[in-house]
Design a protein around this motif. Structure first.
Motif, PDB file in Angstrom:
ATOM      1  N   SER A 179       4.832  -5.076   9.468  1.00 46.50           N
ATOM      2  CA  SER A 179       4.291  -5.214   8.118  1.00 46.50           C
ATOM      3  C   SER A 179       3.572  -3.950   7.693  1.00 46.50           C
ATOM      4  CB  SER A 179       3.353  -6.424   8.046  1.00 46.50           C
ATOM      5  OG  SER A 179       2.340  -6.304   9.014  1.00 46.50           O
ATOM      6  N   SER A 180       2.850  -3.342   8.597  1.00 45.32           N
ATOM      7  CA  SER A 180       2.156  -2.133   8.198  1.00 45.32           C
ATOM      8  C   SER A 180       3.135  -0.990   7.972  1.00 45.32           C
ATOM      9  CB  SER A 180       1.113  -1.746   9.240  1.00 45.32           C
ATOM     10  OG  SER A 180       1.728  -1.524  10.472  1.00 45.32           O
ATOM     11  N   SER A 181       4.229  -1.014   8.681  1.00 45.80           N
ATOM     12  CA  SER A 181       5.190   0.065   8.513  1.00 45.80           C
ATOM     13  C   SER A 181       5.849   0.025   7.156  1.00 45.80           C
ATOM     14  CB  SER A 181       6.267  -0.004   9.595  1.00 45.80           C
ATOM     15  OG  SER A 181       5.710   0.231  10.850  1.00 45.80           O
ATOM     16  N   ASP A 227       0.839  -1.193   0.000  1.00 49.93           N
ATOM     17  CA  ASP A 227       0.000   0.000   0.000  1.00 49.93           C
ATOM     18  C   ASP A 227       0.877   1.248   0.000  1.00 49.93           C
ATOM     19  OD1 ASP A 227      -0.855  -0.439   3.517  1.00 49.93           O
ATOM     20  OD2 ASP A 227       1.006   0.175   2.543  1.00 49.93           O
ATOM     21  N   GLU A 228       0.239   2.362   0.211  1.00 52.99           N
ATOM     22  CA  GLU A 228       0.968   3.627   0.032  1.00 52.99           C
ATOM     23  C   GLU A 228       2.108   3.789   1.022  1.00 52.99           C
ATOM     24  OE1 GLU A 228      -2.216   3.459   0.562  1.00 52.99           O
ATOM     25  OE2 GLU A 228      -2.698   4.292   2.523  1.00 52.99           O
ATOM     26  N   VAL A 266      -0.423  -8.683   4.233  1.00 54.03           N
ATOM     27  CA  VAL A 266       0.121  -9.371   5.408  1.00 54.03           C
ATOM     28  C   VAL A 266      -0.517  -8.797   6.665  1.00 54.03           C
ATOM     29  CG1 VAL A 266       2.209  -9.770   6.745  1.00 54.03           C
ATOM     30  CG2 VAL A 266       2.280  -9.898   4.263  1.00 54.03           C
ATOM     31  N   ARG A 267      -0.637  -7.498   6.670  1.00 51.82           N
ATOM     32  CA  ARG A 267      -1.205  -6.880   7.861  1.00 51.82           C
ATOM     33  C   ARG A 267      -2.657  -7.269   8.038  1.00 51.82           C
ATOM     34  NH1 ARG A 267      -2.062  -0.795   7.687  1.00 51.82           N
ATOM     35  NH2 ARG A 267      -3.746  -1.613   6.434  1.00 51.82           N
ATOM     36  N   ASN A 268      -3.372  -7.332   6.961  1.00 52.05           N
ATOM     37  CA  ASN A 268      -4.782  -7.715   7.068  1.00 52.05           C
ATOM     38  C   ASN A 268      -4.931  -9.112   7.628  1.00 52.05           C
ATOM     39  OD1 ASN A 268      -5.530  -5.285   6.065  1.00 52.05           O
ATOM     40  ND2 ASN A 268      -5.796  -6.010   3.960  1.00 52.05           N
ATOM     41  N   LYS A 279       0.004   2.651  13.712  1.00 47.60           N
ATOM     42  CA  LYS A 279       0.931   2.261  12.650  1.00 47.60           C
ATOM     43  C   LYS A 279       0.146   1.730  11.463  1.00 47.60           C
ATOM     44  CE  LYS A 279       4.705   0.956  15.715  1.00 47.60           C
ATOM     45  NZ  LYS A 279       5.492  -0.149  16.244  1.00 47.60           N
ATOM     46  N   PRO A 280       0.565   1.939  10.278  1.00 49.43           N
ATOM     47  CA  PRO A 280       1.795   2.616   9.888  1.00 49.43           C
ATOM     48  C   PRO A 280       1.687   4.136  10.042  1.00 49.43           C
ATOM     49  CG  PRO A 280       0.547   2.012   7.951  1.00 49.43           C
ATOM     50  CD  PRO A 280      -0.181   1.454   9.119  1.00 49.43           C
TER      51      PRO A 280
END
Lengths: 147, 660
Positions: free
Chosen positions: A79-81, A27-28, A87-89, B137-138
């Motif tokens: 993962s979100s970072s 994602d972004e 993966v985060r979902n 986060k993020p």
């Protein structure tokens, strides 16, 4: 010849990235990561990826949902970072399952997570290799230019 | 470690600004917000690096820490060298909220929490603990660009309150007394929380009209140092008035301390109440606990935990506030023995050595004191215990009090459930003992009491009980290694550890001598936490502790035996009361990191539905994506990795499971 290689590499990378974005794998946040990379170390993205995942220590026994929760949280943060969206979902779903003590759900989530993680890892590796080649090629093309 | 290297390098850069720290005080630089000094604490190296990069792009001075304990140490060493702290919520060595509270109390720094967990309950927790902000986060760079607002807001708030405190004092008093009474009952409500936050920050600033004046020109005045004696007086005053009826004005009158203002008392009362509320929430959710036995160690280090225990007891539904107040009164009313004084002084000395702004120990110390005295008064059977406890405690004076105490408190915040359990049991037991005038004659040797850092002694039924939980460490009387065993078990770095009582209870004290050690053992993790966050140095720390403990041993022999007998008696009684409860407590402690106990309960209870909903959302989302993507990919002609094909059926299975 080299210049053409650089352009082609760049095109390939763009295409790969487009696919990944379309799939929702990235994602972004990943774009932000890329921006950061441009300014300093070119290996930033790969380093992030490696660090984030090198200790993927999900508890297989599911004996302790709380502990799993911690790992999951960390994994989710990593993962979100880096913008690993899917993966985060999966992590979120995983966490929900673990909180409900849903063992079957957790197992499936873990399976799915491994899939997503492997896929992402491969793709990022691919990207990184292309980037390295591009840098090399561009370096050969413009020996004075620094990347 | 890379993180450590980074910290060192960051220290190098911030060292250059250190010189200016002292001179400028809390001035804002001309290029604000550029040059804002940020400390980032996150165990996730990926996030840490990312944040560091993003913050550097915002032209902030960044220092990174991958461990909360190291960050705390850094902040204490260089107070005034950071403007804002960004901390992750979930960290292995210390709960982010603990760190948050400690920082808020010790140095009044704005702390921003970060977490991948964006659930309302988690964010609410952050607010309740006093976080300036909660980032999910993020984290995007735009969010980081704005963190300077919290620094400014706090500063202006300080200035405003200082200006107002003088002129509107009388009005404030009446208003605050009423508001305090309101706040007591509404702390946990949303509005009340916000009001409390505001009042807390106001009160903090008014605290600054304090007893020390080392930098009158700085915009931030030094804070009131709540020493042990001061807090004792405070608690006795509160108890005298009744915890529900205690208003700052009356408390101030009762305390009769020159130089103390009503605002100081008000803010302290607020914090006190907040702790009670928070611990009561935990206590109600917590399982059963071991008995809380008397204070083995009235040392500063143990006090923080002791404080929580008392407050937990008070807050729990089982124990009326009056009892708590009585406890406090008893504890503080009892004249300190010479040993206690000895303990206090060094502790205070050490605290003062850390600097005038060193507050961390004080509240912890003060709060913890009650426990020491409580035992003595509540159950007349143990007068000797207290004495011996104090004597033992004096042996601990050598240990660094400040950081340990604070850490103990900090860590204990996470271990509240276990503490509360123990406290509940303890008070019940004490009540029973008061009713029944007789004590069992001699303790069974197998019934061992583990002295918790919080001055709680956790009687263990059998070694098996505790061994069921953690890896057991049988502490032998003769073995000077015993404290070390305790310490290694109490490693703050281990996965399922926190400075939890459950961990401490692993030290299975089978003999009288050991019970003395357990106190030592319980203290150790606190020290090791503060000084040596590394696992590798854990042993070094332990050995240091061992040496210290060993030194103390000879003098404590006879006392410990008395101590043990009394405690043993107590433990046997406790065991009669609820062996199962002990087990439950131990199990909980050992299997659940304390810092998660509260969180999980709250989140589970509050968010079951929320999570289901979220799962459904996710389920749908995930389900749809692969299908769409696959078709797209087919059209584009890009080779599909076999994994993708597997994903579709797997994900739909997964989602169907979730939506069940």
């Amino acid at each position: 010849m080299l210049g053409w290689g650089v352009d082609r590499l760049r095109a390939d990378m763009s295409r790969l990235l487009a696919i990944l974005f379309h799939q929702g794998v990235l994602d972004e946040q990943f774009l932000q990561l890329q921006q950061l990379q441009d300014e300093s170390s070119p290996n930033f993205v790969s380093e992030c990826k490696t660090d984030g995942y090198c200790d993927c220590r999900l508890d297989r026994e599911f004996s302790d949902y709380k502990k799993m929760g911690i790992h999951l949280n960390q994994f989710m943060g990593s993962s979100s970072s880096i913008g690993a969206n899917r993966v985060r979902n999966v992590c979120v779903a995983f966490r929900a399952a673990s909180e409900q003590n849903n063992r079957a759900g957790c197992l499936r989530a873990l399976e799915l997570l491994e899939h997503e993680y492997c896929y992402l890892k491969n793709k990022l590796h691919e990207l990184f290799q292309m980037e390295q080649q591009r840098v090399l090629a561009a370096g050969a093309r413009y020996p004075l230019q620094q990347h | 470690m890379a993180a450590l290297q980074r910290v060192t390098s960051s220290l190098g850069t911030s060292a250059s600004t250190y010189g200016s720290c002292k001179g400028e005080g809390v001035k804002v630089s001309d290029q604000f917000p550029a040059g804002l000094r940020v400390l980032v604490v996150d165990d996730d190296i990926t996030c840490l690096r990312l944040l560091e990069k993003m913050l550097r792009r915002c032209h902030y001075h960044v220092t990174t820490c991958s461990q909360a304990t190291a960050a705390l140490k850094l902040l204490r060493e260089r107070k005034g060298c950071f403007d804002v702290v960004l901390s992750d919520v979930h960290m292995p060595d210390m709960d982010g909220f603990k760190l948050l509270e400690l920082l808020g109390l010790e140095m009044d720094l704005p702390v921003i929490m970060m977490s991948a967990d964006g659930r309302t309950s988690a964010v609410m927790r952050g607010i309740r603990h006093g976080a300036c902000d909660y980032l999910i986060k993020p984290i995007r760079e735009e969010e980081l660009k704005n963190i300077w607002q919290h620094v400014i807001r706090k500063k202006w708030h300080d200035i405003k309150e200082q200006e107002h405190s003088g002129s509107f004092e009388d009005n404030d008093r009446h208003k605050r007394e009423n508001d305090d009474a309101e706040n007591a009952s509404s702390v946990n409500e949303g509005a009340g929380v916000l009001k409390d936050q505001k009042k807390r920050s106001i009160a903090k600033e008014e605290d600054d009209a304090e007893l020390e004046n080392d930098d009158p020109s700085a915009s931030k005045k030094p804070r009131v140092v709540w020493s042990v004696e001061l807090h004792q007086q405070f608690v006795s005053a509160v108890n005298h008035l009744g915890i529900d009826k205690a208003v700052p004005k009356r408390i101030l009158e009762l305390m009769n301390v020159p130089g103390l203002t009503r605002e100081n008392v008000a803010s302290h009362l607020q914090k006190f109440r907040l702790y009670l509320k928070r611990l009561s929430g935990v206590a109600q959710q917590g399982g059963i606990s071991n008995t809380f036995c008397g204070p083995l160690d009235s040392n500063v280090k143990l006090n923080p935990l002791g404080r929580f225990d008392i407050q937990v007891l008070a807050a729990s539904s089982q124990i009326p506030p009056q009892t708590l107040a009585a406890l406090h009164a008893e504890l503080f009313g009892r004249p300190s023995g010479s040993m206690v004084t000895t303990v206090d002084e060094p502790a205070l000395l050490q605290a003062s050595m850390q600097g005038p702004k060193c507050i961390p120990v004080e509240p912890g110390m003060a709060f913890g004191q009650p426990l020491v005295k409580c035992q003595t008064n509540m159950s007349k059977h143990f007068p000797q215990n207290v004495v011996s406890a104090e004597e033992v405690a004096s042996g601990f004076v050598a240990w660094p009090s400040n950081s340990v105490g604070t850490l103990g408190r900090g860590s204990n915040l996470g271990g509240m459930s276990s503490h509360s359990n123990m406290l509940m049991d303890l008070l019940q037991q004490q009540k029973q003992q008061q009713q029944s005038q007789q004590l069992p004659s001699l303790p069974e040797p197998s019934h061992v009491i583990n002295v918790q850092p919080s001055c709680l002694v956790v009687p263990s039924q059998t070694s098996a009980t505790f061994q069921a939980g953690n890896s057991p460490a049988s502490v032998n009387q003769n073995c000077s290694r015993s404290p070390m065993i305790d310490y290694s078990l109490l490693s703050p770095q281990s996965n399922n550890s926190s400075l939890n009582i459950g961990q401490v209870s692993n030290g299975d004290l089978k003999t009288t001598g050991v019970s003395g050690y357990s106190g030592l053992g319980s203290i150790s993790p606190l020290s090791s936490c503060s000084v040596n966050p590394d696992n590798s140095s854990q042993q070094v720390q332990s050995s240091t502790m061992t040496i210290r403990a060993a030194r103390q041993l000879p003098g404590l022999g006879p006392n410990i035996s008395n101590f043990q007998s009394s405690y043993g008696a107590k433990s046997s009684e406790v065991l009669d009361q609820g062996p199962l409860r002990n087990l439950g407590f131990v199990g909980k402690c050992t299997s659940i990191p304390s810092r998660l106990a509260v969180d999980e309960f709250e989140s589970t209870m509050n968010n079951l539905e929320h999570e289901k909903f979220y799962t459904d959302m996710n389920g749908n989302k995930v389900k749809q994506e692969p299908n769409i993507e696959f078709t797209d990919n087919t059209r584009v002609g890009i080779p599909i990795i076999p994994q993708l094909a597997q994903l579709a059926p797997t994900s739909s299975d997964l989602m169907s499971v979730f939506t069940e």
